[in-house]
Structures are given as C-alpha cells and as structure tokens.
Scaffold this motif. Structure first.
Motif, PDB file in Angstrom:
ATOM      1  N   ALA A 101       0.774  -1.018  -0.064  1.00 16.57           N
ATOM      2  CA  ALA A 101      -0.017   0.008  -0.219  1.00 16.57           C
ATOM      3  C   ALA A 101       0.767   1.200   0.104  1.00 16.57           C
ATOM      4  N   GLU A 102       0.850   1.996  -0.997  1.00 17.52           N
ATOM      5  CA  GLU A 102       1.698   3.083  -1.300  1.00 17.52           C
ATOM      6  C   GLU A 102       1.006   4.408  -1.621  1.00 17.52           C
ATOM      7  N   LEU A 103       1.602   5.518  -1.812  1.00 17.37           N
ATOM      8  CA  LEU A 103       1.065   6.668  -2.498  1.00 17.37           C
ATOM      9  C   LEU A 103       2.042   6.854  -3.776  1.00 17.37           C
ATOM     10  N   LEU A 138      -4.413   5.771   5.053  1.00 22.22           N
ATOM     11  CA  LEU A 138      -4.883   4.588   4.203  1.00 22.22           C
ATOM     12  C   LEU A 138      -5.527   3.668   5.039  1.00 22.22           C
ATOM     13  N   ALA A 139      -6.143   2.800   4.015  1.00 24.41           N
ATOM     14  CA  ALA A 139      -6.898   1.699   4.482  1.00 24.41           C
ATOM     15  C   ALA A 139      -6.801   0.556   3.265  1.00 24.41           C
ATOM     16  N   ARG A 143      -4.302  -0.230   8.284  1.00 24.37           N
ATOM     17  CA  ARG A 143      -4.710   1.025   8.187  1.00 24.37           C
ATOM     18  C   ARG A 143      -3.399   1.909   8.329  1.00 24.37           C
ATOM     19  N   PRO A 144      -2.624   1.996   7.139  1.00 27.49           N
ATOM     20  CA  PRO A 144      -1.127   2.606   7.266  1.00 27.49           C
ATOM     21  C   PRO A 144      -1.216   4.129   7.129  1.00 27.49           C
ATOM     22  N   PRO A 145      -0.466   4.705   8.158  1.00 27.37           N
ATOM     23  CA  PRO A 145      -0.541   6.156   8.147  1.00 27.37           C
ATOM     24  C   PRO A 145       0.616   6.908   7.369  1.00 27.37           C
ATOM     25  N   TYR A 146       0.441   7.509   6.232  1.00 25.54           N
ATOM     26  CA  TYR A 146       1.631   8.150   5.373  1.00 25.54           C
ATOM     27  C   TYR A 146       2.313   9.045   6.483  1.00 25.54           C
ATOM     28  N   ALA A 147       1.549   9.671   7.148  1.00 24.58           N
ATOM     29  CA  ALA A 147       2.455  10.756   7.980  1.00 24.58           C
ATOM     30  C   ALA A 147       3.649  10.114   8.690  1.00 24.58           C
ATOM     31  N   ALA A 148       3.762   8.758   9.003  1.00 23.90           N
ATOM     32  CA  ALA A 148       5.082   8.133   9.725  1.00 23.90           C
ATOM     33  C   ALA A 148       6.271   7.876   8.612  1.00 23.90           C
ATOM     34  N   MET A 149       5.965   8.312   7.389  1.00 26.15           N
ATOM     35  CA  MET A 149       7.023   8.027   6.314  1.00 26.15           C
ATOM     36  C   MET A 149       8.343   8.788   6.775  1.00 26.15           C
ATOM     37  N   TYR A 150       9.435   8.207   6.474  1.00 18.15           N
ATOM     38  CA  TYR A 150      10.666   9.003   6.872  1.00 18.15           C
ATOM     39  C   TYR A 150      11.133   9.908   6.021  1.00 18.15           C
ATOM     40  N   TRP A 151      11.152   9.728   4.795  1.00 16.46           N
ATOM     41  CA  TRP A 151      11.682  10.622   3.629  1.00 16.46           C
ATOM     42  C   TRP A 151      10.512  11.200   2.837  1.00 16.46           C
ATOM     43  N   SER A 152      10.700  12.649   2.630  1.00 18.14           N
ATOM     44  CA  SER A 152       9.688  13.574   1.896  1.00 18.14           C
ATOM     45  C   SER A 152       9.728  13.258   0.485  1.00 18.14           C
ATOM     46  N   GLN A 166      -1.125  -1.264  11.501  1.00 22.29           N
ATOM     47  CA  GLN A 166      -0.774  -0.301  10.496  1.00 22.29           C
ATOM     48  C   GLN A 166       0.156  -0.707   9.356  1.00 22.29           C
ATOM     49  N   ARG A 167       0.305  -1.860   9.232  1.00 19.53           N
ATOM     50  CA  ARG A 167       1.452  -2.652   8.320  1.00 19.53           C
ATOM     51  C   ARG A 167       0.755  -2.626   6.902  1.00 19.53           C
ATOM     52  N   GLY A 168       1.536  -2.187   5.807  1.00 17.28           N
ATOM     53  CA  GLY A 168       0.908  -1.776   4.687  1.00 17.28           C
ATOM     54  C   GLY A 168       1.174  -2.984   3.567  1.00 17.28           C
ATOM     55  N   ALA A 169       1.870  -4.075   4.198  1.00 15.33           N
ATOM     56  CA  ALA A 169       2.144  -5.417   3.391  1.00 15.33           C
ATOM     57  C   ALA A 169       1.842  -6.496   4.048  1.00 15.33           C
ATOM     58  N   PHE A 170       1.199  -7.712   3.291  1.00 13.60           N
ATOM     59  CA  PHE A 170       1.109  -8.670   4.033  1.00 13.60           C
ATOM     60  C   PHE A 170       2.228  -9.552   4.530  1.00 13.60           C
TER      61      PHE A 170
END
Length: 398
Positions: A184-186, A283-284, A294-303, A336-340
């Motif tokens: 799950a990504e943007l 995300l959901a 339900r992954p939170p994009y706000a936690a991403m390290y790199w902009s 909150q993990r975005g991969a199985f």
C-alpha cells in the motif's frame, strides 16, 4: 440557449470544492476526455472551461503547461462549479468508465518507510542488531520499475510465474507465485521534469509534482527473494502496479502537510530542507471487503521532495508523466503495516479474513486501497480507490 445545471454535492463530500481531482473518463461511443470529480459527478473540463487541452485521453498535455497554469485552472474550476454548469459537462459517476489518467513516462519506486524497512530487516536478517541497511538513513533507496505495467483501478491482476527457490529446494523451480503480496503506497505524478544533466532541488520539488494517486505495488515475494540479490527487484515486481483513477492535485493537499519524523543523522546538502514535509494521509487496506490495515503516510521517513531530489541529483532526466511511488506505507503498530509479508510476519502469523486464516493472496482475492486526508477549511478529501482482483496464472508459451 445552452441548458445548465447545478449538481447537488453534500457539504461533507470527500470530493467537494477543496479536492477537485483530475481523471479521464468516457461514455459509450465517446473517446476518453479529462474531467474532475465533484461529489458523485464527473465534470468534463473541456466543456466546463472551453479548453481543448482537456479534450484528450490523458492529462499529460495539461500537466506539461506547468505550475502557474495548474494554479490558474484550479481557481477557474472552483469558480465555475459555484455557478451554472453546462448540462453537457455533467455525468453521473456510475454512468462513465474511468481510465488510466495519464501516460506513464517512467516509474521509480522508493522504500521510504522506516517501519517497513525495519520490519523486513528483522524478517530477513534476524541476527543483525540493526535491521536497516547502512545506507538507509542517508538516501531514499529505490528501484526502477516497468511503466507499461501500471494499470488503473479495476484491472484484474494475473498471478505471475517465475523462478523461485525455497530454503529446502535443491534447485530453483518455475511456476506461479505462491507468496503473492501487496504494498500500500502513494504515487507522485510529475507534471514537469528536468533536462539531462540538470536536477530538481528538494525545495523546488513541489513546483514539479502535479498530484498524488493511490498505488498498489503488487509483489511476488518468492520470485523476488530468489532474484533480488545483488541487483534488486525485477520480475517479482514488474507484472502489475495498480493506481487510482483520480489524481489529487498537490495544490489540494496544503492542509495535509506535516513534518517528517526527525531525520538523524543529518542528510547531505542536496537532501536538506528547511522543513522536510510529509502528508497526513490515512490509508485503508481491504482484503475481500474486510479492512485489515490502516497505514499512516504521516509516519514516512523520507519526504516526496527528497525522493525527487535524489532521483535527479545525478543528472537523470525526468519528464511529464513520470511516476514515483513511496514504497510500502507502514506505521509502528501491527494493524498499520501496509504489506502482508509484514502483517503476517512472513506467513508465520496468519490473520483472519472473513473467518479464514490467511497469509498471502489466493486467486479470486480482491484488494482495495482507499485514503483520506485533511483538506482546506476543515474538510476531508478522498483519493478514490485502487482496486485489483487476482486471477489465475496464464500458461507459459513454449
């Protein structure tokens, strides 16, 4: 006299005036054209604005006009939608087909979540005290993907076949993947690029990034595990990536900007920003209709800006329609993990989906990504969905 209409859009719609995403639609017997979504209505922009750049089957020509034009058009759409709208511009969402919104010129996928990278490090290198590779906090790690395999939401995903070798296998075997996964990504869509030998600075990246889509980087973990050393993902990733049909303009996401986590050690000057920004996007992930993460994009390290700066710092050219994705979005909690592969800890900890214990994807499974973010004036805005269903592998040609 041209007839007009005024669509009814609820005040709490995720597709109100503070969103106005761009997409490409068609009706029976009509060629695809550029539109915006307003509530549950699709608004033909060539008719609304009288501009033929939107009477085309992709956003590329409009995106190539540049940042100042994007600002101008967004303001014009907002103004026009608050008055009478030509009836010929308005279509019910359920009555149209939605298409890939832009021609994908090139595609790069990053690995920007510290939580995801750390989890995979613990899975693959359990004896290493530091789960991150030595370069991870110094640069946004990424790989080049296959642009032709990017498909729009609703496209079936054929189970890939390839070489794989399990720990107990004496030699590699060939066959359909048995550890098919999601990420799950943007995705970030480039409106304008840079010439070969030049680069895009991190502080200027938001003048080049046109908008954001949902992105599912389907991953065959068994094929990937056998092939990726020493050069990284190839056939385990190149068979399909699903994006949402609506491109949310970066201009709509000002209220969603948040600081990235503290970046330590200090990054090199070309990645340095006065304040690296992330996005507060929630995300959901639905697996056969059940939300499992339900992954939170706000936690991403790199902009996103740092990803683009790194991608072009060596003088690599970029162009209108380039797509770069964030890598799996994962947070600190299990849910909150975005991969199985993370969610089931490599398949050792199955989760319950509709009463069944599950690890990786089976034929017939359907995955839907969705997301919302803060919009202007206290609203929330939506991204639509990235939907894909797994179908059986095709026979290999002799």
């Amino acid at each position: 006299m041209t007839s007009t209409t005024q669509p009814t859009v609820p005040a709490d719609s995720l597709f109100g005036l503070t969103n106005l995403p761009y997409g490409v639609y068609s009706t029976p017997g009509q060629e695809p054209r550029v539109a915006t979504r307003y509530g549950d209505h699709v608004i033909d922009l060539a008719v609304l604005l009288g501009d033929d750049v939107f009477a085309r089957p992709s956003l590329n020509a409009f995106m190539a006009q540049g940042h100042a034009r994007w600002v101008e058009v967004r303001a014009e759409i907002t103004e026009r939608l608050q008055g009478p709208i030509p009836a010929g511009a308005v279509h019910d969402l359920g009555a149209v087909a939605l298409h890939l919104p832009f021609e994908v010129a090139d595609y790069v996928d990053f690995y920007a979540s510290e939580h995801h990278a750390s989890n995979l490090g613990r899975l693959f290198r359990p004896d290493n005290p530091d789960p991150l590779m030595p370069n991870w906090k110094h640069l946004p790690v990424g790989y080049h993907g296959r642009a032709a395999s990017v498909v729009v939401s609703g496209t079936d995903v054929i189970r890939p076949s390839g070489q794989r070798k399990g720990p107990q296998d004496p030699a590699p075997v060939f066959g359909p993947s048995t550890r098919l996964d999601i990420e799950a990504e943007l995705g970030f869509v480039l409106g304008t690029g840079n010439a070969m030998g030049e680069s895009i600075g991190a502080e200027n990246a938001d003048r080049h990034i046109f908008g954001v889509v949902l992105f599912n980087d389907w991953s065959a973990r068994d094929i990937q595990a056998w092939e990726y050393v020493p050069l990284g993902p190839n056939l385990g990733k190149s068979f399909a990536s699903t994006i949402s049909p609506w491109v949310v303009p970066l201009l709509a996401l000002d209220a969603a900007r948040v600081p990235t986590p503290v970046q330590e050690p200090a990054v090199l000057p070309y990645l340095r920003m006065e304040q690296p920004w992330g996005l507060d996007v929630d995300l959901a992930v639905e697996w056969n209709g059940q939300v499992v993460s339900r992954p939170p994009y706000a936690a991403m390290y790199w902009s996103p800006a740092q990803m683009l700066a790194h991608q072009t710092v060596n003088g690599a050219p970029s162009r209108t329609g380039d797509l770069f994705a964030s890598g799996t979005v994962s947070g600190p909690e299990k849910e909150q993990r975005g991969a199985f592969i993370e969610l089931t800890w490599g398949g050792k900890e199955p989760i319950t989906v509709n009463g069944q214990k599950r690890t990786f994807l089976e034929d017939g499974d359907e995955i839907v990504l969705s997301a919302t973010a803060p919009g202007a004036d206290g609203t929330r805005i939506g991204f639509g969905e990235a939907r894909g269903r797994i179908v059986s592998a095709k026979p290999r040609e002799a």
